[in-house]
Design a protein around this motif. Structure first.
Motif, short mmCIF file in Angstrom:
data_model
loop_
_atom_site.label_atom_id
_atom_site.label_comp_id
_atom_site.label_asym_id
_atom_site.label_seq_id
_atom_site.Cartn_x
_atom_site.Cartn_y
_atom_site.Cartn_z
N HIS A 7 52.67 43.46 30.73
CA HIS A 7 51.63 43.63 31.79
C HIS A 7 50.27 43.27 31.32
O HIS A 7 50.06 43.51 29.92
CB HIS A 7 51.36 45.35 31.79
N ILE A 8 49.69 42.30 31.79
CA ILE A 8 48.56 41.47 31.03
C ILE A 8 47.02 42.23 31.71
O ILE A 8 46.93 41.99 32.90
CB ILE A 8 48.53 39.89 31.50
N VAL A 9 46.24 42.58 30.96
CA VAL A 9 45.08 42.94 31.38
C VAL A 9 43.85 41.90 31.06
O VAL A 9 44.01 41.31 29.98
CB VAL A 9 44.64 44.43 30.60
N ASN A 10 43.46 41.47 31.98
CA ASN A 10 42.22 40.40 31.78
C ASN A 10 40.99 40.82 32.33
O ASN A 10 40.79 42.05 32.78
CB ASN A 10 42.63 39.05 32.40
N ALA A 11 39.94 39.95 32.47
CA ALA A 11 38.80 40.44 32.96
C ALA A 11 38.38 41.08 34.31
O ALA A 11 37.45 41.81 34.54
CB ALA A 11 37.87 39.32 32.77
N SER A 12 39.27 40.43 35.11
CA SER A 12 39.21 41.13 36.50
C SER A 12 40.46 42.00 37.21
O SER A 12 40.33 42.77 38.03
CB SER A 12 38.90 39.80 37.39
N HIS A 13 41.71 41.69 36.43
CA HIS A 13 42.48 42.64 37.14
C HIS A 13 43.65 42.80 36.44
O HIS A 13 43.85 41.96 35.19
CB HIS A 13 43.03 41.76 38.49
N LEU A 14 44.91 43.16 36.63
CA LEU A 14 45.91 43.68 35.83
C LEU A 14 47.22 42.87 36.55
O LEU A 14 47.26 42.78 37.64
CB LEU A 14 46.29 45.04 36.07
#
Length: 204
Positions: A7-14
Motif C-alpha cells: 500500500h503506497i502512501v503519497n502526497a494526495s492519495h493511497l
C-alpha cells in the motif's frame, strides 16, 4: 529492487496493492503489477510504503549532538535517524559561544553520510541571534545581536550549507540580517522572539 503488493502512501492519495520498481536508488515505476524480475524482491503484503521524513530541526539523537562538533557524532545521529524513517535532515546548531558554533559548522561542512545513514542536507542555524526574553532552552549568556559580518563568516565556514536561520527580527540588527538572508536565498525563521504583531509584519 522490486517491492510487491504494498500500500503506497503519497502526497494526495493511497494506492493499494501496487508494485514499486527501484533502480539506481530511485523509484522508476509504480504499477498495479510489474512482471519484470529484480535482483532483490520484497513482499510488501500488509505493509505501507511512504516517503522518508525530512527533519528540518534536530539537535541530536542516540546520545550524539550536532554541537559535539565531531564526524562520529554526526554519523551516530544520521544512522539513528534512518531507523526512524527519516531519510534526510538539517543539522541544527544551538546558541553557544562563537568557537563552539564555528566548530560545529566546520564539521558539518566536511561531513558525508554513509549508505546506511540519513542524508545531511544542510544546517539549521538556531540562534544565537535571538531575544534574551525568549531563550527557552538556549543559554542566555551566549545570546548575541544579529551580525551580518559574523553570519557571512559562518556561512563560509559551513561550505555555504546554512539553509534556514532562526532569529528574533525585532532585535537590533535583525532587519539587516533578514535582508542578507533574503538576498542569499536563505529561509529566515522567526523563533525565540518577543516581536509584536506589527514587528513581525514589518519583518515579513
Amino acid at each position: 529492487m522490486k517491492i510487491t503488493n504494498v500500500h503506497i502512501v503519497n502526497a494526495s492519495h493511497l494506492l493499494k496493492h501496487h508494485d514499486v520498481w527501484i533502480e539506481h536508488g530511485k523509484i522508476q515505476q509504480i504499477a498495479p503489477s510489474i512482471e519484470q524480475r529484480a535482483a532483490i524482491e520484497i513482499d510488501g503484503t500488509g505493509h505501507y510504503l511512504m516517503p522518508g521524513f525530512i527533519d528540518m530541526h534536530i539537535h541530536g539523537s542516540a546520545n550524539a549532538d550536532v554541537m559535539d562538533a565531531t564526524e562520529q557524532a554526526l554519523h551516530t545521529l544520521a544512522a539513528s535517524l534512518v531507523q526512524e524513517g527519516v531519510t534526510s535532515f538539517l543539522a541544527t546548531t544551538m546558541t553557544q559561544q562563537t568557537t563552539a558554533i564555528e566548530a560545529a559548522l566546520q564539521t558539518v561542512a566536511q561531513f558525508e553520510a554513509q549508505d546506511n545513514e540519513a542524508q545531511l542536507l544542510g544546517i539549521h542555524l538556531e540562534g544565537p541571534f535571538i531575544s534574551e526574553k525568549r531563550v527557552g532552552a538556549q543559554p542566555l549568556e551566549y545570546v548575541a545581536q544579529p551580525n551580518v559580518a559574523l553570519f557571512q563568516k559562518w556561512q563560509q565556514l559551513s561550505g555555504n550549507r546554512i539553509m534556514p536561520v532562526t532569529l528574533a527580527p525585532e532585535v537590533d540588527g535583525g532587519k539587516q540580517l533578514l535582508q542578507t538572508l533574503r538576498e542569499q536565498g536563505i529561509v529566515a525563521s522567526i523563533g525565540h522572539s518577543d516581536a509584536t504583531f506589527h514587528e513581525v509584519q514589518d519583518a515579513i
